[in-house]
Write an enzyme that holds these catalytic residues in place. Structure first.
Site, mmCIF file in Angstrom:
data_model
loop_
_atom_site.group_PDB
_atom_site.id
_atom_site.type_symbol
_atom_site.label_atom_id
_atom_site.label_comp_id
_atom_site.label_asym_id
_atom_site.label_seq_id
_atom_site.Cartn_x
_atom_site.Cartn_y
_atom_site.Cartn_z
ATOM 1 N N ARG A 2 0.755 -1.226 0.119
ATOM 2 C CA ARG A 2 0.108 0.158 0.005
ATOM 3 C C ARG A 2 0.991 1.119 0.054
ATOM 4 N NH1 ARG A 2 -5.029 -2.041 1.277
ATOM 5 N NH2 ARG A 2 -5.103 -3.719 2.848
ATOM 6 N N ARG A 7 -5.982 -5.545 -0.552
ATOM 7 C CA ARG A 7 -7.585 -5.238 -0.652
ATOM 8 C C ARG A 7 -7.890 -3.691 -0.316
ATOM 9 N NH1 ARG A 7 -11.483 -9.028 2.574
ATOM 10 N NH2 ARG A 7 -10.676 -10.304 1.111
ATOM 11 N N HIS A 56 3.367 -9.436 1.243
ATOM 12 C CA HIS A 56 3.086 -8.481 2.404
ATOM 13 C C HIS A 56 4.217 -7.743 2.934
ATOM 14 C CE1 HIS A 56 1.110 -7.277 6.367
ATOM 15 N NE2 HIS A 56 0.305 -6.409 5.607
ATOM 16 N N TYR A 84 0.605 5.885 11.533
ATOM 17 C CA TYR A 84 0.493 4.522 12.213
ATOM 18 C C TYR A 84 1.930 4.494 12.563
ATOM 19 C CZ TYR A 84 -2.964 3.108 8.810
ATOM 20 O OH TYR A 84 -4.085 2.956 8.043
ATOM 21 N N ARG A 126 -3.496 -4.932 19.417
ATOM 22 C CA ARG A 126 -4.464 -3.936 19.178
ATOM 23 C C ARG A 126 -5.890 -4.513 18.830
ATOM 24 N NH1 ARG A 126 -5.948 -1.974 14.601
ATOM 25 N NH2 ARG A 126 -4.166 -2.526 13.388
#
Length: 540
Positions: free
Chosen positions: A222, A252, A282, A315, A411
């Site tokens: 991403r 996604r 990933h 993040y 989390r």
């Protein structure tokens, strides 16, 4: 005919009657208009209304000529799963692009509608979209809560907002020889958003501009529409570098953006690949090959988060820039695996899914059990986004029963139950929700006193361990190892402001400050540490 209702488009549904007929009307709430509107007021109070609320109240104006028997805002979520036969696809990019173009009209999987909606309207929408009662969610408030975020910018009340924080810039030279000499002198650990992501972008830009850099390899999962990393890679290719980029087309929600980046990169002469059939890629890796004065040398960045300069401010993630040959040679092997599809690769330093990460974690958890039984230091501290994998959970239960002290900072979803007598009484589970989204994955093992710290892209979830290419890497530098423990894990375990602890029944309670100490917030402490304060909660 029933109008097109796009995926997650907010709409007003209405029961109508006219000319002796009953029917249903649908109007889409315009996306080009503000969804939250301020109402003029003569006092100091602030009043707001949603655009959907106005349209709902004025439904009779939207459907003139009909009697409106009832109305309500709603939206439909459509199936975003891609059904691609990678083996038979002649062109994977074109196949996924076609699938993405059809997503707006894919099968509905959820209906969200205002709690006060007439039952008849709900029933008609269920029939239209083929949804049973279990897939209908009535909202006691705005149907699309995400739009409420606009209030933050509409309200000028500084006392109600966090003080601005600018990520700290690393003091690294912009001259290539000095920049790469600093990496050779010692690994560089970055903690975002406390430290600026610009150092990672500089690493790639430096490679693009440095004539001694021969090749660059990069993974993209991403990266955003206006990616500075993507532009730096294009610049490198235009300067004659050999650039290879793995773009994950099946990320996604980012399929369309990644398709566009794949096209732009290919048009710039970059060798674009799409990974291993049947697996999502990933892992977060960037590697370059440079002709140094003494030899050809690899430099690499390994991270826990995406190469996205926007989310890097929101993040929390960790990244390591290194020239350590035992690490960089295996990063190169991961890229060989991705480009040559050779699943027989062997790794000594890195834990790579789906081949070795699961077993590597299980082996280390079992090793802690052996240390505990022998009376040596035995502990596991793991921080991640989600914990769902049955094999990992079973191993953690066994370690707890062997006497291993286990702290889990999860989390999101956690399928393990902590604090059960005879099963998990030595396990504690915490969830920290704060100003920044906790995204880093960290794994600590006491290992009988020879401590290990690992970072990576994988959660302890089935999809990460079995269906993706993931990389978890060790922190070898003793000072950096201590920094991760003291500045992150210790701060997380000491958090009494934003942390909640799991009870044996699976519910969570807010952790209360100790009677003689303030309520520490991990993220506040990390911001203060980044700005130069010397804080050590281990000594408090």
């Amino acid at each position: 005919p029933f109008p097109r209702v796009l995926n997650k488009a907010l709409c007003i549904g209405a029961l109508l009657e006219g000319q002796g007929q009953s029917m249903m009307g649908v109007a889409t709430v315009p996306r080009v208009l503000p969804r939250i509107l301020r109402i003029p007021s003569q006092d100091d109070e602030l009043h707001f209304v949603t655009l959907a609320g106005i349209m709902d109240l004025q439904a009779s104006e939207l459907f003139r000529g009909y009697q409106v028997l009832g109305s309500a805002p709603f939206r439909v979520t459509r199936n975003s799963e891609l059904y691609v036969n990678e083996e038979d696809a002649d062109n994977l990019l074109e196949e996924i692009e076609e699938q993405v173009s059809k997503q707006s009209q894919a099968d509905a999987v959820r209906l969200e509608i205002a709690a006060g909606a007439p039952d008849q309207l709900v029933s008609l929408l269920q029939q239209q979209f083929g949804l049973d009662d279990s897939l209908v969610f009535r909202a006691n408030g705005p149907v699309n809560l995400h739009r409420v975020m606009a209030l933050y910018g509409l309200i000028s009340r500084p006392a109600l907002k966090d003080a601005p924080f600018a990520p700290v810039e690393r003091d690294l030279s912009q001259e290539p020889e000095t920049f790469f000499a600093a990496i050779r002198a010692g690994d560089i650990l970055l903690h975002h958003p406390y430290e600026s992501f610009s150092t990672v972008i500089d690493f790639i830009r430096m490679a693009a501009n440095d004539p001694k850099v021969l090749a660059i390899k990069q993974t993209i999962y991403r990266t955003g529409d206006d990616s500075e990393v993507g532009q730096a890679l294009i610049d490198a290719a235009e300067r004659g570098k050999e650039v290879t980029v793995l773009v994950e087309l099946k990320a996604r929600g980012d399929e369309a953006a990644n398709i566009e980046w794949a096209k732009r990169l290919e048009d710039s002469g970059i060798h674009v690949i799409y990974g291993i059939m049947g697996l999502k890629t990933h892992c977060k890796l960037s590697m370059l090959v440079r002709r140094d004065q003494d030899s050809l040398r690899r430099y690499a960045h390994l991270g826990t988060g995406n190469y996205n300069h926007t989310t890097a401010r929101l993040y929390t993630d960790l990244g390591l820039i290194t020239a350590e040959p035992t690490i960089t040679s295996e990063v190169a092997e991961v890229f060989n695996l991705l480009t040559a599809h050779n699943r027989a690769s062997q790794f000594e330093q890195l834990l790579v899914a789906p081949s070795g990460l699961m077993q590597g974690m299980l082996d280390r958890i079992e090793r802690e059990s052996e240390h505990a039984r022998a009376g040596r230091p035995a502990a596991v501290i793991a921080k991640m986004n989600g914990l769902m994998d049955p094999a990992i959970i079973k191993a953690l239960y066994a370690a707890s029963q062997a006497g291993v002290e286990i702290d889990l900072i999860v989390r999101g979803i956690c399928c393990l139950r902590a604090g059960l007598d005879g099963i998990s009484e030595n396990i504690r589970v915490y969830s920290i929700i704060g100003r920044f989204l906790e995204h880093s994955r960290v794994f600590y093992f006491a290992n009988g006193g020879d401590e290990e710290v690992w970072l990576g892209s994988a959660d302890w979830m089935n999809r990460n361990l079995r269906a993706r290419v993931e990389v978890v890497f060790p922190i070898l530098d003793p000072d950096l190892k201590r920094r991760v423990y003291r500045e992150l894990l210790a701060f997380a375990l000491a958090d009494r402001a934003k942390s909640r602890q799991m009870c044996p029944d699976g519910t969570y309670i807010r952790r209360q400050p100790e009677c003689d100490s303030p309520g520490h917030s991990m993220q506040e402490l990390l911001m203060r540490t980044a700005l130069g304060e010397d804080i050590d909660v281990l000594e408090n």
